[in-house]
Design an enzyme around this catalytic site. Structure first.
Site, short mmCIF file in Angstrom:
data_model
loop_
_atom_site.label_atom_id
_atom_site.label_comp_id
_atom_site.label_asym_id
_atom_site.label_seq_id
_atom_site.Cartn_x
_atom_site.Cartn_y
_atom_site.Cartn_z
N GLN A 262 0.83 -1.20 0.00
CA GLN A 262 0.00 0.00 0.00
C GLN A 262 0.87 1.25 0.00
O GLN A 262 0.36 2.36 -0.05
CB GLN A 262 -0.90 0.02 1.25
CG GLN A 262 -1.92 -1.10 1.28
CD GLN A 262 -2.64 -1.18 2.61
OE1 GLN A 262 -2.61 -2.22 3.28
NE2 GLN A 262 -3.30 -0.11 3.04
N PHE B 115 -5.99 -4.04 3.38
CA PHE B 115 -6.68 -3.83 4.67
C PHE B 115 -5.75 -3.23 5.73
O PHE B 115 -6.02 -3.38 6.92
CB PHE B 115 -7.31 -5.13 5.17
CG PHE B 115 -8.04 -5.91 4.12
CD1 PHE B 115 -9.17 -5.37 3.51
CD2 PHE B 115 -7.59 -7.15 3.71
CE1 PHE B 115 -9.84 -6.07 2.51
CE2 PHE B 115 -8.24 -7.85 2.71
CZ PHE B 115 -9.38 -7.31 2.11
N ARG C 291 -5.45 7.07 17.32
CA ARG C 291 -6.75 7.07 16.64
C ARG C 291 -7.82 6.37 17.49
O ARG C 291 -9.00 6.73 17.43
CB ARG C 291 -6.65 6.46 15.24
CG ARG C 291 -7.88 6.67 14.39
CD ARG C 291 -7.67 6.26 12.93
NE ARG C 291 -7.13 7.32 12.10
CZ ARG C 291 -7.87 8.18 11.38
NH1 ARG C 291 -9.19 8.09 11.39
NH2 ARG C 291 -7.31 9.11 10.65
N PHE D 219 -7.71 1.42 11.87
CA PHE D 219 -6.47 1.96 12.42
C PHE D 219 -6.66 2.47 13.85
O PHE D 219 -6.31 3.59 14.19
CB PHE D 219 -6.00 3.11 11.50
CG PHE D 219 -4.54 3.42 11.55
CD1 PHE D 219 -3.61 2.60 10.94
CD2 PHE D 219 -4.07 4.57 12.19
CE1 PHE D 219 -2.25 2.92 10.97
CE2 PHE D 219 -2.72 4.90 12.22
CZ PHE D 219 -1.80 4.07 11.61
N ALA E 65 -5.81 5.16 5.64
CA ALA E 65 -6.65 6.16 6.29
C ALA E 65 -7.86 6.54 5.42
O ALA E 65 -8.37 7.65 5.52
CB ALA E 65 -5.83 7.41 6.65
N GLU F 149 -12.53 2.72 5.37
CA GLU F 149 -12.56 2.21 6.73
C GLU F 149 -13.89 2.34 7.46
O GLU F 149 -14.27 1.43 8.20
CB GLU F 149 -11.47 2.92 7.56
CG GLU F 149 -10.07 2.56 7.16
CD GLU F 149 -9.05 3.54 7.73
OE1 GLU F 149 -9.09 4.72 7.33
OE2 GLU F 149 -8.24 3.13 8.56
#
Lengths: 462, 764
Positions: B198, B229, B311, B345, B515, B716
């Site tokens: 990614q 993912f 987060r 995340f 994100a 997400e």
């Protein structure tokens, strides 16, 4: 055998056998550069490597990662690259996956395509079962099922007949180069195995496959049992049902379902379509696993096991076959020939408990066959997998039930006896406490179910 | 216009015939070598002797490398330089790479790697939260604490108070395509890397350091991943670096892919942990004071754990306005795989806490959990008075009340609440549960500088368009959505756009596709590049026809200027012949955001994405077996760039989230050995585990922020819709009791966890 001949995407292909355990997946990806078939897990659990295999017994979906090349002799193999029509017209399942947004990352897609195309060939529409052996991490499955449903009524593409046509086998082959036997009868196997008692017998390879792909073992003396016709029969007589060891779990499921529907329902959740198509009932017994799902149900049905050595046969109660962990009552050179399930009134319930309903190895599998006459228990055969080092009967529970009135009080009393019968282990599938508590509760479930209470989770609709 | 059309994934026709190429499918020259790691047999200690003679002697082995053989930096960490590619002695988890085998085949390398004789000094591993706290084994000096108002005083004044604790599990990504990389040596020390990642720029950066060469000598190309993912944000570094090192050393191509078991044993997973809570509330369930304590198990190296744990804190409020709140976060270092990015995340871990709090307050008050949730929701926009999050960001775009209202109506929540109660009264064994949970997820990287993207667009003289940007395709449909943006800018059909592999030589300094930012960032960058070219063509034509550039129109494959209409291709050709540059870069940086992570104050997010789900489940009280009967979802994608692809993210995200809280269970033994390292033992949802009835709808409304075509990020947020399954299972467990004992159902709610909770009800 020295070479094998099969049809690959419509072309007759003959390859020398270099190793008895080269997988079809490696052959496709490495030797042929046909990289459409994917490796997701290399153990037959994800279905990304699914291919279509056809022979005189029908068309099946199988996992190429645990399918050895010699098993393909005389068969037709179709991979995702070969499925479209000659002018690249997509197969209906391919077209509908695109239309219904059934692919995201695409890595599982070839496997789904092949499972769906095989279902289409067989006119099978129970898609949750047909696709239980294909994992997808992206879509959540809904669009894939929509695609399968949309494709279901499309006519069979006319090019499919050619694709699954068997190859023409050479009448005479060069003499054996490696020690690979392909017996065509039980007698032939009996003789060969006496001479090669150290050999590995391979039926469906759903277990032996992992010896190669995961344990990286090397096998040089093997016999492939797939061609033994007289071990593939299912016959009925006054004694009951006789099942050859080479009968696939898929075929056994079809045969047992009318007689013992709950056994059928349990087997529906055994492995996956691909695994059931390869795995045999003999293999599930012979490997002696304490968590194989068919033995506890067969023991509850008082099945008999037929063993053969050379040309001599003997018959024992199936439960006596399992001596201890990894040890069975099987002599050197002896093999599992088949089983007999006595004719009986169906009172069997087979409860498979696992984290996931489909394609999961049981934490425990409890099988109950309790006969009640005039409100009293007159016979009780209860066997469990996953609760001991072998598939094992709950004899203390059984004796508490026997001759007692069939009511909740008796059941609650018998539930306490499970602790005498079993001292289960804790592992990644479940704790010892869960196994024991659930085993007890399964007897209660059997009782409630018998008295008409709804205990069937999977039968409830929204 | 191409944007907002429900077009299929650009590669779908190739997916279905097996022609879509992944890293392991790329043909390599015949002299390519294949790599495997030999890894630590213990969770903690050191190796004292390493006998690799049998490895070297094994069939097909070309060479074996240990840490001493590395030419440059021995590090694959994306953050703290604490993650050696190969151990130099210290062993931090079972599975830590110690040496690399290069062999003539993948199987030969794997087989040889098992032949090492490794002598070790074993130390007791730190595995649990308790052990890590006792040993003060943590990242950063102490816990991170953010607060708003005065939770102590507020709790003291609260009418009611309760406290509890919720352990939650980790999660294996189980991307269907395992980690893979290949490196081809170039001339003069250059190297080309294909990686299933990614984050191509991170791969480039780590390879450059490992080889002691500048980044301009490394080119990384990524056409697609077979799923990511978050698991391919940093976890591909080791393979790519290993390949580059070996390829350079041998001057032969090198490829490495993990067998599934190796993949699960070596790579990081979702952070597991525990949330302790203490909450004050009034008779309506309104929260009057709240304290969370997060214990996050980070594994052996820092990786991305700090921003993940941040987060989690940032989503402690989920969709609820909290006036007095304190969040304490412990980032614990354990001798396990280094937990890493995973869809959400940290967001799911933060939200699971407050959703549990809502349910437990409702249980204590004996009222419907949805009423408690509604009592605490942030107000819908425009908000007066101003409501802020626990980190001081004003919530300007609230829609959760209206969204939940619409969903509850369409899914007949109230009626079904009654029918569930009726069923439970009539059925002694099978119990139903029902729950609605909301999602409010913050969109932007919390590390502010990552919120940038670049693009490169070429228009050829025949009118065909070549598109490139920094985002990567992992199945989410990013490439198609961005192509739709490009097609819309030029007013052409999307078939005119050639989507090309992400390539560090085309667009530099990219951020990870993570994100949920892919289309927000890259869509805007591409839009800017297209508009530059379009502006040049328009100016040129305006000049030719004596009209204003603004009057030149691009639509339906045609360009109109001064009364003349021509195909786009003709316009491109004319521009080319007039020596107009038809190539442009584009750049975008997210506006408005600022974030002080030390103080826990600022505006870390440009906006929030919202959604809600209602799940109805059924459990068997005798075994804990369970299934989802029905799920209804209403989710906010702003003005969707592609409703079909967005729906795919919602459905897939939900099922993955439901898997996290129900059947997916990672099990380590007391030696730190991961026992669930294959799909035979680690169960992700299968086909029949999706909800039997599954109604998914998109909220109609545009993003109030100026994002690409007013769309919202979607990667997400839907994952956390799965939390309704845990809440519904808990509701079903409660139906086994008399309402006096809260079920305290752990996550994941496996049959075993459910049976344990049911037993807790029966013992009352």
């Amino acid at each position: 055998m020295s070479e094998i001949t099969f049809q690959l995407n419509g072309s007759q292909t003959t390859v020398p056998v270099t190793s008895p355990t080269q997988t079809l997946l490696d052959f496709l990806r490495i030797d042929k550069g046909l990289c459409g078939t994917k490796e997701g897990c290399n153990e037959g659990d994800c279905g990304a490597c699914t291919v279509m295999i056809a022979d005189e017994n029908g068309t099946r979906a199988l996992n190429a990662c645990i399918l050895f090349m010699p098993q393909l002799d005389g068969k037709a193999v179709v991979t995702v690259e070969g499925l479209a029509g000659p002018d690249n017209t997509p197969h209906p399942v391919q077209a509908e996956i695109v239309t219904h947004h059934g692919s995201q990352c695409g890595f599982c897609t070839p496997g789904f395509v092949m499972s769906m195309a095989t279902a289409h060939e067989n006119d099978a529409k129970d898609f949750d079962n047909q696709l239980a052996g294909n994992l997808c991490r992206c879509t959540g499955y809904a669009p894939i099922i929509k695609a399968a449903e949309a494709a279901a009524n499309a006519p069979r593409p006319e090019w499919m007949a050619d694709l699954i046509a068997p190859p023409s086998l050479p009448s005479k082959r060069a003499s054996e180069a490696v020690r690979i036997a392909q017996p065509s009868s039980a007698a032939e196997l009996g003789q060969w195995y006496l001479e090669n008692p150290e050999a590995t017998l391979i039926a469906g390879a759903t277990d032996v496959g992992l010896w190669i792909t995961k344990r990286m073992m090397t096998l040089d003396t093997v016999a492939f049992l797939g061609g033994i016709k007289d071990m593939k029969a299912i016959e009925y007589d006054d004694d009951g049902m006789h099942i050859g060891a080479g009968v696939s779990v898929s075929d056994f499921l079809t045969a047992i379902k009318p007689l013992h529907p709950d056994f059928g329902e349990m087997l529906r959740r055994f492995g996956s379509t691909q695994v059931r198509n390869a795995a045999t009932i003999g293999g599930n017994i012979a490997n002696g696993s304490p968590i194989g799902d068919s033995p506890p149900a067969l023991i509850a049905l008082n099945a008999k096991l037929h063993l053969q050595k050379g040309d001599e046969q003997r018959t024992i109660a199936l439960e006596d076959f399992f001596i201890s962990y990894g040890k069975q009552d099987r002599q050197v050179g002896e093999f599992v020939r088949g089983i007999t399930i006595p004719k009986q009134v169906d009172r069997l319930k087979a409860y498979k408990i696992s984290k996931r309903f489909d394609q999961d190895i049981s934490a425990l599998c409890g099988c109950f066959n309790i006969i009640v006459n005039d409100g009293k228990v007159t016979d009780a055969r209860i066997a469990f997998g996953g609760m001991a080092a072998t598939p094992k009967r709950a004899s203390n529970v059984e004796s508490t039930l026997l001759n007692a009135p069939w009511n909740e009080e008796t059941v609650r009393e018998a539930m306490e006896k499970f602790a005498l019968d079993f001292t289960p282990l804790t592992d990644m599938r479940a704790s010892a406490e869960y196994r024991l508590d659930t085993a007890k509760n399964l007897l209660l479930r059997y009782f409630y179910e018998d008295t008409g209470v709804n205990t069937r989770l999977l039968s409830v609709t929204p | 216009m191409s944007v907002s059309k429900p077009l299929a994934h650009d590669t779908a026709p190739l997916h279905v015939n097996g022609a879509a190429r992944y890293v392991d499918d790329i043909p390599l020259p015949a002299n390519a070598v294949h790599l495997a790691f030999g890894w630590s047999p213990i969770a903690r200690g050191e190796f004292t002797a390493l006998d690799l003679s049998q490895v070297k002697a094994a069939d097909g082995v070309i060479t074996v490398l240990t840490a001493n053989d590395l030419p440059g930096e021995n590090d694959t960490s994306p953050s703290a330089h604490d993650e050696p590619l190969l151990s130099t002695g210290a062993l931090h988890f079972k599975g830590q790479p110690i040496f690399i085998v290069a062999a003539t085949s993948h199987h030969a390398a794997r087989r040889a790697a098992k032949l090492a004789k490794i002598e070790v000094n074993e130390t007791d591993p730190i595995l649990t939260i308790e052990a890590a706290l006792a040993a003060n084994s943590r990242f950063e000096d102490g816990p991170v604490i953010w607060s708003k108002g005065d939770s102590d005083r507020a709790l003291a004044k609260s009418k009611n108070e309760l406290s509890g604790s919720l352990p939650f599990g980790g999660q294996e990504h189980f991307y269907l395509e395992g980690q893979a990389a290949a490196a081809l040596p170039g001339e003069n020390g250059d190297v080309l890397v294909h990686s299933s990642t990614q984050h191509p720029t991170e791969i480039q950066h780590k390879v450059a350091h490992a080889l002691n060469i500048p980044m301009n000598a490394v080119r990384v190309e990524v056409r697609r991943m077979g799923g990511g993912f978050g698991g391919k944000e940093s976890q591909g570094n080791a393979l790519a670096v290993a390949c580059a090192v070996v390829a350079t050393k041998l001057n032969r191509p090198a490829k490495m892919r993990y067998d599934r078991d190796d993949d699960m044993i070596i790579t990081g997973k979702r952070h597991d942990g525990r949330i302790d809570y203490r909450v004050g509330y009034d008779e309506n369930g309104l929260i009057t004071g709240l304290e969370f304590e997060h214990y996050i198990r980070c594994g052996w190296s820092q990786d991305l754990s700090l921003p993940v744990a941040d987060r989690a804190m940032l989503h402690s409020d989920n969709a609820y306005h909290l006036k007095d709140v304190k969040i304490t976060s412990h980032r614990l270092k354990t001798n396990t795989q280094s937990a890493t990015a995973y869809r959400g995340f940290g967001g799911p871990q933060g939200m699971i806490g407050i959703e549990r709090v809502m349910d437990e307050i409702a249980f204590a008050l004996g009222i419907d959990p949805l009423a408690v949730r509604r009592a605490n929701f942030y107000a819908d926009a425009p908000t007066k008075p101003r409501q802020t999050t626990p980190y001081g960001m004003t919530v300007e775009d609230g829609i959760i009340n209206a969204l939940v209202e619409k969903l509850a109506n369409s899914a007949e929540y109230d009626e079904r609440r009654k029918s569930v109660a009726k069923w439970n009264a009539e059925n002694p064994i099978l119990k139903r549960g029902l729950a609605l949970t909301p999602v409010k997820f913050g969109i932007s990287f919390t590390l502010t500088h990552l919120n940038q993207a670049g693009a490169l667009v070429h228009v050829y003289q025949d009118g065909s368009i070549h598109l490139n940007h920094g985002g990567t395709e992992m199945g989410q449909g990013l490439f198609q959505k961005v192509a739709q943006v490009a097609a819309s800018r030029f007013g052409v059909d999307v078939s005119n756009i050639k989507i090309t592999a992400t390539d560090t030589a085309k667009v530099p300094n990219t951020s990870a596709t993570a994100a949920s930012s892919g289309s927000d960032l890259n869509g805007m960058a591409v839009q800017a590049a297209c508009d530059t070219i379009k502006g040049r063509i328009a100016s040129f034509l305006a000049n030719q026809f004596g009209v204003k550039a603004a009057t030149v129109k691009f639509a339906n494959g045609l360009v109109s200027a001064g009364g003349e209409t021509m195909p786009f291709a003709k316009a491109a050709q004319r521009a080319y012949e007039a020596r107009v540059s038809l190539s442009a870069t584009g750049f975008y940086k997210t506006p408005k955001i600022r974030w002080d992570r030390v103080r826990g104050q600022g505006r870390p997010f440009l906006y929030f994405a919202y959604g809600a789900s209602i799940s109805e489940v059924l459990i068997d009280r005798l075994t804990g077996e369970n299934r989802i009967l029905r799920t209804d979802i209403l989710h906010d994608c702003g003005t969707s760039l592609n409703p079909a692809l967005d729906r795919g993210q919602i459905e897939g995200g939900f099922v993955q989230g439901a898997g996290w809280v129900s059947m997916e269970e990672l099990v380590w033994d007391d030696k730190g050995d991961l026992k669930t390292h294959a799909p035979s033992t680690y169960k992700i949802p299968a086909c029949s585990d999706r909800p039997m009835v599954f109604n998914v709808d998109l909220w109609q409304g545009e993003n109030r922020e100026d994002t690409v075509y007013r769309s919202k990020a979607v990667g997400e947020p839907p994952f956390m819709l799965g939390l309704s399954v845990l809440a519904a299972l808990s509701d079903a467990v409660a139906a086994c009791g008399d309402g006096t004992v809260y079920p305290n159902l752990d996550a994941p709610a496996t049959p075993e966890a459910i049976l344990r909770a049911v037993t807790g009800q029966e013992n009352t």
